[in-house]
Design a protein around this motif. Sequence first.
Motif, PDB file in Angstrom:
ATOM      1  N   UNK A  34       0.384  21.060   4.554  1.00 56.06           N
ATOM      2  CA  UNK A  34       1.277  20.079   4.133  1.00 56.06           C
ATOM      3  C   UNK A  34       2.799  20.111   4.391  1.00 56.06           C
ATOM      4  N   UNK A  35       3.041  21.513   4.087  1.00 52.13           N
ATOM      5  CA  UNK A  35       4.677  21.616   4.219  1.00 52.13           C
ATOM      6  C   UNK A  35       4.991  21.532   5.965  1.00 52.13           C
ATOM      7  N   UNK A  36       3.892  21.677   6.747  1.00 55.12           N
ATOM      8  CA  UNK A  36       4.287  21.515   8.170  1.00 55.12           C
ATOM      9  C   UNK A  36       3.820  20.101   8.576  1.00 55.12           C
ATOM     10  N   UNK A  37       3.486  19.274   7.634  1.00 55.92           N
ATOM     11  CA  UNK A  37       3.016  17.764   7.999  1.00 55.92           C
ATOM     12  C   UNK A  37       2.037  17.573   9.032  1.00 55.92           C
ATOM     13  N   UNK A  38       1.065  18.497   8.670  1.00 54.35           N
ATOM     14  CA  UNK A  38      -0.130  18.732   9.760  1.00 54.35           C
ATOM     15  C   UNK A  38      -1.232  17.682   9.001  1.00 54.35           C
ATOM     16  N   UNK A  39      -1.253  17.516   7.656  1.00 53.97           N
ATOM     17  CA  UNK A  39      -2.160  16.644   7.295  1.00 53.97           C
ATOM     18  C   UNK A  39      -1.873  15.513   6.519  1.00 53.97           C
ATOM     19  N   UNK A  90     -10.403  14.965   1.318  1.00 47.66           N
ATOM     20  CA  UNK A  90     -10.345  13.533   1.755  1.00 47.66           C
ATOM     21  C   UNK A  90      -9.938  12.624   0.821  1.00 47.66           C
ATOM     22  N   UNK A  91      -9.025  12.885  -0.285  1.00 45.25           N
ATOM     23  CA  UNK A  91      -8.956  12.199  -1.222  1.00 45.25           C
ATOM     24  C   UNK A  91      -7.505  11.313  -1.264  1.00 45.25           C
ATOM     25  N   UNK A  92      -6.952  11.093   0.114  1.00 40.75           N
ATOM     26  CA  UNK A  92      -5.716  10.362   0.130  1.00 40.75           C
ATOM     27  C   UNK A  92      -5.532   9.708   1.556  1.00 40.75           C
ATOM     28  N   UNK A  93      -4.784   8.783   1.515  1.00 34.85           N
ATOM     29  CA  UNK A  93      -4.600   7.807   2.711  1.00 34.85           C
ATOM     30  C   UNK A  93      -3.377   7.958   3.451  1.00 34.85           C
ATOM     31  N   UNK A  94      -2.453   8.872   3.194  1.00 33.29           N
ATOM     32  CA  UNK A  94      -0.972   9.095   3.744  1.00 33.29           C
ATOM     33  C   UNK A  94      -0.716  10.436   3.681  1.00 33.29           C
ATOM     34  N   UNK A 132       1.877  11.714   0.897  1.00 31.82           N
ATOM     35  CA  UNK A 132       1.353  11.826  -0.416  1.00 31.82           C
ATOM     36  C   UNK A 132       1.952  13.067  -1.036  1.00 31.82           C
ATOM     37  N   UNK A 133       1.750  12.929  -2.499  1.00 30.63           N
ATOM     38  CA  UNK A 133       2.580  14.031  -3.270  1.00 30.63           C
ATOM     39  C   UNK A 133       1.464  14.936  -4.001  1.00 30.63           C
TER      40      UNK A 133
END
Length: 218
Positions: free
Chosen positions: A213-218, A76-80, A83-84
């Motif tokens: 992240x690769x599947x853009x699910x997060x 939960x440490x990002x808001x987009x 993110x990288x």
Amino acid sequence: MQIFSNDRIWVCPEKNMTQIHPVLALPMASGAGEDKSSPYLTTEQESFTIWMRSLVCHSKGCTVFNSKGNLIYRVDNYDSKSCSEVSLMALYGEALFTLRQKNSGLYKYWEGHNSTGTIFRVRKNFKIWPNGSSSSYKVSMGSGKDDQQSCYKIVNNKSVFTIEDGSGRLMAEVKKKQSNVNGLDFGEDVLTMMVEPEVDHSFIMGIVIAYGLLKCKL
């Protein structure tokens, strides 16, 4: 309306938001069936519930409960979604794996590492897969880019994906969670993860996060 399951979570529709809460929010305690050398190894198959949302308001991420309903992992440490870098954390914020997006020629991949020196990379496997309804992702170990390195494989078959080792042995399976009462699922963002015995589930969770992240699910 409340829907209960054996792993002690409940779902309560409130306005347009589905909320999932554990009965207990405690760190996993060592006990019978666990390898005392590591809190992330067990001698038996273990199940987890992955909620693809953060408990922190206005934050992206996911929350993971063990079979007792205790919160064990969180992101939960990002808001987009663009993110990288993200961190897989234990309950009280200890970073277990740091994951960073990398570029290699025409494709992107995610690299994860922890404080003990474990490094892995997750990328799409561009080799032709025999079953047209399935796709696979490669998990390579170490800091090099040689395809002959020890590696694992993620196989995605519709709503289920599995993580296998180099010999094809099943390590974990992830699929949509269903209620044990009436067989209904909890929605697209609530998953069940089954991890096989003697497998480090923090490492498996790191792979699952990188894959998401690769599947853009997060």
